[in-house]
Every structure is written in structure tokens, then in C-alpha cells.
Design a protein around this motif. Structure first.
Motif, mmCIF file in Angstrom:
data_model
loop_
_atom_site.group_PDB
_atom_site.id
_atom_site.type_symbol
_atom_site.label_atom_id
_atom_site.label_comp_id
_atom_site.label_asym_id
_atom_site.label_seq_id
_atom_site.Cartn_x
_atom_site.Cartn_y
_atom_site.Cartn_z
ATOM 1 N N VAL A 142 53.315 37.094 31.180
ATOM 2 C CA VAL A 142 52.034 36.535 31.609
ATOM 3 C C VAL A 142 51.270 37.506 32.510
ATOM 4 C CG1 VAL A 142 50.927 34.635 32.857
ATOM 5 C CG2 VAL A 142 52.893 34.182 31.381
ATOM 6 N N ILE A 143 49.979 37.648 32.208
ATOM 7 C CA ILE A 143 49.066 38.445 33.022
ATOM 8 C C ILE A 143 47.742 37.694 33.122
ATOM 9 C CG2 ILE A 143 50.100 40.704 32.516
ATOM 10 C CD1 ILE A 143 47.998 41.161 30.367
ATOM 11 N N LEU A 144 46.954 38.044 34.123
ATOM 12 C CA LEU A 144 45.635 37.443 34.298
ATOM 13 C C LEU A 144 44.568 38.506 34.093
ATOM 14 C CD1 LEU A 144 46.258 35.398 37.587
ATOM 15 C CD2 LEU A 144 46.434 34.589 35.238
ATOM 16 N N ALA A 145 43.419 38.088 33.596
ATOM 17 C CA ALA A 145 42.290 38.986 33.423
ATOM 18 C C ALA A 145 41.046 38.335 34.006
ATOM 19 C CB ALA A 145 42.076 39.278 31.941
ATOM 20 N N CYS A 146 40.301 39.085 34.800
ATOM 21 C CA CYS A 146 39.043 38.624 35.386
ATOM 22 C C CYS A 146 37.923 39.450 34.782
ATOM 23 C CB CYS A 146 39.059 38.851 36.890
ATOM 24 S SG CYS A 146 39.186 37.373 37.852
ATOM 25 N N ILE A 147 36.987 38.766 34.137
ATOM 26 C CA ILE A 147 35.894 39.471 33.462
ATOM 27 C C ILE A 147 34.559 38.799 33.773
ATOM 28 C CG2 ILE A 147 37.409 40.300 31.610
ATOM 29 C CD1 ILE A 147 36.168 38.124 29.787
ATOM 30 N N PRO A 148 33.448 39.543 33.619
ATOM 31 C CA PRO A 148 32.146 38.926 33.858
ATOM 32 C C PRO A 148 31.969 37.694 32.979
ATOM 33 C CG PRO A 148 31.916 41.303 33.542
ATOM 34 C CD PRO A 148 33.333 40.946 33.202
ATOM 35 N N GLY A 190 44.898 43.451 42.252
ATOM 36 C CA GLY A 190 44.280 43.652 40.946
ATOM 37 C C GLY A 190 44.002 45.109 40.632
ATOM 38 N N ARG A 191 44.027 45.399 39.348
ATOM 39 C CA ARG A 191 43.774 46.759 38.861
ATOM 40 C C ARG A 191 42.548 46.731 37.949
ATOM 41 N NH1 ARG A 191 47.869 49.904 34.993
ATOM 42 N NH2 ARG A 191 46.548 51.707 34.632
ATOM 43 N N CYS A 192 41.634 47.664 38.157
ATOM 44 C CA CYS A 192 40.383 47.697 37.389
ATOM 45 C C CYS A 192 40.494 48.541 36.130
ATOM 46 C CB CYS A 192 39.256 48.255 38.248
ATOM 47 S SG CYS A 192 38.673 47.101 39.481
ATOM 48 N N LYS A 226 52.915 34.800 41.261
ATOM 49 C CA LYS A 226 51.978 35.931 41.319
ATOM 50 C C LYS A 226 52.105 36.756 40.044
ATOM 51 C CE LYS A 226 50.473 39.656 44.280
ATOM 52 N NZ LYS A 226 49.156 39.517 44.719
ATOM 53 N N TYR A 227 51.063 36.723 39.242
ATOM 54 C CA TYR A 227 51.020 37.480 37.988
ATOM 55 C C TYR A 227 50.175 38.741 38.177
ATOM 56 C CZ TYR A 227 52.612 33.077 35.921
ATOM 57 O OH TYR A 227 53.315 31.946 35.616
ATOM 58 N N PRO A 228 50.461 39.785 37.411
ATOM 59 C CA PRO A 228 49.607 40.971 37.471
ATOM 60 C C PRO A 228 48.184 40.599 37.069
ATOM 61 C CG PRO A 228 51.621 41.430 36.223
ATOM 62 C CD PRO A 228 51.580 39.947 36.482
ATOM 63 N N LEU A 229 47.202 41.144 37.815
ATOM 64 C CA LEU A 229 45.799 40.854 37.547
ATOM 65 C C LEU A 229 45.077 42.132 37.133
ATOM 66 C CD1 LEU A 229 43.250 39.005 37.671
ATOM 67 C CD2 LEU A 229 43.002 39.758 40.045
ATOM 68 N N TYR A 230 44.304 42.020 36.069
ATOM 69 C CA TYR A 230 43.475 43.120 35.584
ATOM 70 C C TYR A 230 42.034 42.650 35.638
ATOM 71 C CZ TYR A 230 47.983 44.833 34.409
ATOM 72 O OH TYR A 230 49.292 45.250 34.524
ATOM 73 N N VAL A 231 41.191 43.451 36.284
ATOM 74 C CA VAL A 231 39.806 43.072 36.540
ATOM 75 C C VAL A 231 38.886 44.056 35.826
ATOM 76 C CG1 VAL A 231 38.092 42.667 38.347
ATOM 77 C CG2 VAL A 231 40.504 42.198 38.807
ATOM 78 N N VAL A 235 43.760 24.050 36.377
ATOM 79 C CA VAL A 235 43.261 23.500 35.119
ATOM 80 C C VAL A 235 42.162 24.387 34.558
ATOM 81 C CG1 VAL A 235 43.826 21.107 35.708
ATOM 82 C CG2 VAL A 235 41.546 22.005 36.238
ATOM 83 N N ARG A 236 41.923 24.281 33.262
ATOM 84 C CA ARG A 236 40.834 25.021 32.613
ATOM 85 C C ARG A 236 39.529 24.736 33.353
ATOM 86 N NH1 ARG A 236 37.678 22.584 28.639
ATOM 87 N NH2 ARG A 236 36.060 24.009 27.967
ATOM 88 N N GLY A 237 38.783 25.778 33.618
ATOM 89 C CA GLY A 237 37.547 25.624 34.370
ATOM 90 C C GLY A 237 37.765 25.732 35.864
ATOM 91 N N GLY A 238 39.020 25.878 36.274
ATOM 92 C CA GLY A 238 39.343 25.997 37.699
ATOM 93 C C GLY A 238 40.423 27.027 37.963
ATOM 94 N N VAL A 239 40.632 27.955 37.030
ATOM 95 C CA VAL A 239 41.686 28.967 37.202
ATOM 96 C C VAL A 239 41.174 30.074 38.123
ATOM 97 C CG1 VAL A 239 43.175 30.669 36.071
ATOM 98 C CG2 VAL A 239 42.706 28.492 34.943
ATOM 99 N N SER A 240 41.877 30.275 39.203
ATOM 100 C CA SER A 240 41.548 31.333 40.155
ATOM 101 C C SER A 240 42.574 32.452 40.029
ATOM 102 C CB SER A 240 41.576 30.788 41.587
ATOM 103 O OG SER A 240 41.282 31.822 42.512
ATOM 104 N N PRO A 241 42.155 33.703 40.217
ATOM 105 C CA PRO A 241 43.131 34.793 40.225
ATOM 106 C C PRO A 241 43.907 34.837 41.538
ATOM 107 C CG PRO A 241 40.950 35.673 40.663
ATOM 108 C CD PRO A 241 40.784 34.192 40.362
ATOM 109 N N VAL A 242 43.491 34.023 42.498
ATOM 110 C CA VAL A 242 44.118 33.974 43.823
ATOM 111 C C VAL A 242 44.937 32.692 43.934
ATOM 112 C CG1 VAL A 242 43.679 33.925 46.318
ATOM 113 C CG2 VAL A 242 42.145 35.208 44.806
#
Length: 159
Positions: free
Chosen positions: A59-65, A150-152, A111-116, A99-106
């Protein structure tokens, strides 16, 4: 008064400055574009968090525009995976606590790896979910990266 979420408490512990903005939740309008309109911020400042699974990392997280879509191949490459897919919706809450619509990377359950997406470096403030529908956190991109490790990289493309 806005109720503090786990994500907000974590930022408090790290002494990171942020602002909480509440908005009216509409089940039919959970998109980042809809949220941006409700909180009166440009869409390029509103980021959405997606939950994915890599064939090597899990599992990993991704933050995108908010108005972009996730580039699975680019995310796989950046995260050291050969293949990455988003997780089924039914797995999002058990994995993250959100929940969907409320997922925060924080403040996820684990703690999952985050890619931004690297476009975050072009905005002064970024809005992310505070961990519940109807509440966004606004903070500096540098503070978001510091709080999450997070890693960009270039992991999204325009719709």
C-alpha cells in the motif's frame, strides 16, 4: 468550531501551522473540483489523496492536484514498483481509517509511503482532506512533506 481530526492532532504534535476549513458535504459532489468551489480556492491548490497498491511495496498513497488524474506507470516508477493499481473502494477505510471523500495523507491508521505530484512545489498553500468529509486542511507544501515524509515526482496528468 471545527472539530479536531487525527490529522489535525498530528500536525499539532509536529507544531505545524495549518488552517481548517469546513464546507457543506454533498454525497453527489465529493470531487476535489467541487470541494475547491466550496472552500473558494483555486483547483491547483486542492489536492486529493488516492490509495494504491504496488506489486513490490504494498500500500502507498498518492497526492495529486484535484483536476488531474493519477499516472499509474509514473507512480510505479517513482515508488520502485513494476505495477501499481488503485485499491478497491471497499479497502480504503480498513487500510487508512478514512472514508472516500475524506482520505488524508496525514494520520492514516498505518503510516504508508506518500508520493506527491511535483506540481505542489508551484503553490504557496495546499488544501488536503483533514480526514473527514466536510473539512479541509490548508498548509504549506513543505510542511505537508515534512509531516508525511512525502516524496515528490511527476505522477499525474491532466484529464
Amino acid at each position: 468550531m471545527v472539530q479536531k481530526t487525527n490529522a489535525a492532532r498530528l500536525l499539532d504534535q509536529l507544531k505545524i501551522t495549518y488552517e481548517l476549513i469546513e464546507y457543506e458535504v454533498d454525497e453527489a459532489g465529493l470531487s476535489a473540483v467541487s470541494v475547491a468551489k466550496k472552500i473558494n480556492l483555486p483547483i491547483k491548490q486542492v489536492y486529493k489523496t488516492l490509495v494504491a497498491r504496488g506489486d513490490k511495496t504494498g500500500v502507498i498513497l498518492a497526492c495529486i492536484p484535484g483536476d488531474y488524474e493519477l499516472d499509474l506507470k509514473a507512480l510505479a516508477s517513482l515508488s520502485g514498483n513494476k505495477k501499481v493499481d488503485t485499491v478497491p473502494l471497499k479497502e480504503v477505510q480498513p487500510l487508512t481509517g478514512y472514508v472516500r471523500g475524506g482520505v488524508s495523507p496525514v494520520g492514516t491508521k498505518k503510516k504508508y509511503p506518500l508520493y506527491v505530484d511535483e506540481r505542489i512545489e508551484s503553490v504557496e498553500r495546499v488544501s488536503i482532506s483533514a480526514g473527514v468529509r466536510g473539512c479541509q486542511m490548508v498548509l504549506s507544501p513543505a510542511d505537508l512533506l515534512r509531516a508525511t515524509g512525502g516524496r515528490c515526482g511527476n505522477i499525474s496528468r491532466s484529464n
